[in-house]
Design a protein around this motif. Structure first.
Motif, short mmCIF file in Angstrom:
data_model
loop_
_atom_site.label_atom_id
_atom_site.label_comp_id
_atom_site.label_asym_id
_atom_site.label_seq_id
_atom_site.Cartn_x
_atom_site.Cartn_y
_atom_site.Cartn_z
N ARG A 237 0.85 -1.19 0.00
CA ARG A 237 0.00 0.00 0.00
C ARG A 237 0.89 1.24 0.00
O ARG A 237 1.86 1.33 0.74
CB ARG A 237 -0.93 0.00 1.22
N ALA B 285 1.10 -1.06 4.42
CA ALA B 285 0.53 -2.41 4.60
C ALA B 285 1.00 -3.27 3.44
O ALA B 285 1.29 -2.78 2.34
CB ALA B 285 -0.99 -2.37 4.64
N TRP B 286 1.10 -4.56 3.70
CA TRP B 286 1.28 -5.55 2.65
C TRP B 286 -0.06 -6.23 2.41
O TRP B 286 -0.78 -6.58 3.35
CB TRP B 286 2.27 -6.63 3.06
N SER B 287 -0.39 -6.45 1.15
CA SER B 287 -1.51 -7.30 0.78
C SER B 287 -1.00 -8.74 0.75
O SER B 287 0.05 -9.02 0.19
CB SER B 287 -2.06 -6.90 -0.60
N TYR C 201 -6.88 -13.69 -1.90
CA TYR C 201 -6.62 -12.58 -0.97
C TYR C 201 -7.18 -12.91 0.42
O TYR C 201 -8.33 -13.32 0.55
CB TYR C 201 -7.28 -11.30 -1.49
N THR D 26 -4.51 -7.87 4.98
CA THR D 26 -3.38 -6.96 4.91
C THR D 26 -2.58 -7.05 6.21
O THR D 26 -3.16 -7.20 7.29
CB THR D 26 -3.82 -5.50 4.68
N GLU E 111 -0.13 -4.96 8.57
CA GLU E 111 0.37 -3.62 8.88
C GLU E 111 1.53 -3.66 9.86
O GLU E 111 2.30 -2.70 9.95
CB GLU E 111 -0.77 -2.77 9.45
N TRP F 42 -2.12 1.21 -4.52
CA TRP F 42 -1.34 -0.02 -4.32
C TRP F 42 -0.31 -0.22 -5.43
O TRP F 42 -0.53 0.17 -6.59
CB TRP F 42 -2.27 -1.24 -4.31
N TYR G 119 1.12 -3.56 -7.10
CA TYR G 119 0.78 -4.99 -7.15
C TYR G 119 2.01 -5.79 -7.59
O TYR G 119 2.71 -5.41 -8.55
CB TYR G 119 -0.38 -5.22 -8.10
#
Length: 284
Positions: free
Chosen positions: A208, A213-215, A222, A225, A227, A252, A254
């Motif tokens: 993000r 944050a990571w997805s 999915y 996220t 943080e 984001w 990707y």
């Protein structure tokens, strides 16, 4: 203290239950912290630990009757699911309801209960200066059987209680010194929380751009996220991620989900997402 918001005692984290006869151990219920004020002539008022009143969200608690003229209790507001376990999503649905019709409907479909674990005020007097074991006896004396209020049980063997929690998939336990006083607005080393975290290997699928944050995905799906990532791990992944970029938009970047890491989290939500995942380590 009666009928006004207060800042309750807070807990420190621990990885294992403390040993010794000076400790008692209790289940950690998965709900939201709540302070309950009761007066025989004025009913029940409820406040969150952030000092917000939430009385109207739980009308069923007005049926509570206690053997005291007035009292303030500390505890957890919970909703029990069909499997007999506290459900955080359900209690949040109750807490966030604002329309009167929704509140009434949910009070029937998802009834809440207050799990009392301490007493701060009784019949016009503060009791926070008393040791915990004396406060628990006072709490037991004034709280009779009720569908909407239960006094928490205490156990001497923290290890055995935690192993039972792990087996049943519950949130964790709380360990407290028997002689501890109740310290308002203080994080006390006499009260410890030991959480039953779950662990999983996931793929990092995005970063993000704004608030970090990571997805994360699992098998291409999915699942949430992350943080909570230490700065060193963020920096190490940032250098690698430049080679994995597939596309990006305003929010984001990707990535090809080729880098995996272990995360710990509290539980899976009803929709299949991780609740509060945090980074543990990269997996190579």
């Amino acid at each position: 203290m009666l009928n006004v918001p207060i800042k309750p005692i807070l807990l420190h984290k621990s990885d294992i239950p403390p040993a010794g006869s000076e400790w008692i151990h209790q289940l950690k219920f998965d709900g939201h912290r709540c302070l309950l004020s009761y007066a025989q002539d004025n009913g029940v008022k409820l406040f969150t630990r952030h000092q917000n009143e939430c009385t109207r969200q739980y009308p069923e608690l007005q049926t509570i009757k206690l053997s005291a003229a007035n009292v303030v209790l500390d505890g957890e507001m919970v909703v029990i699911d069909a499997q007999g376990k506290p459900c955080f999503e359900s209690v949040m649905e109750r807490f966030q309801a604002s329309k009167e019709t929704s509140i009434r409907r949910l009070s029937c479909n998802l009834p809440a209960a207050f799990i009392a674990f301490d007493i701060l005020y009784l019949n016009g007097n503060g009791v926070t200066h008393l040791p915990l074991n004396e406060r628990l006896q006072l709490l037991s004396d004034i709280a009779g059987p009720s569908d909407y209020l239960t006094v928490i049980d205490s156990y001497d063997d923290g290890d055995a209680l935690f192993q039972a929690v792990v087996k049943l998939g519950l949130e964790g336990i709380v360990s407290k010194r028997k002689d501890s006083i109740y310290q308002l607005d203080t994080r006390s080393y006499s009260w410890l929380k030991i959480k039953n975290y779950q662990h999983e290997i996931v793929e990092i699928a995005g970063i993000r751009k704004g608030e970090f944050a990571w997805s994360i995905t699992k098998g291409g799906k999915y699942i949430g996220t992350v943080e909570f990532v230490p700065p060193a791990a963020r920096q190490a992944f940032h250098q690698i991620s430049k080679q994995l970029i597939r596309k990006e938009d305003r929010e984001w970047v990707y990535l090809d989900p080729l880098i995996r890491c272990k995360v710990r989290f509290q539980c899976w939500t009803k929709k299949g997402f991780m609740r509060s995942p945090s980074f543990v380590e990269f997996v190579y």
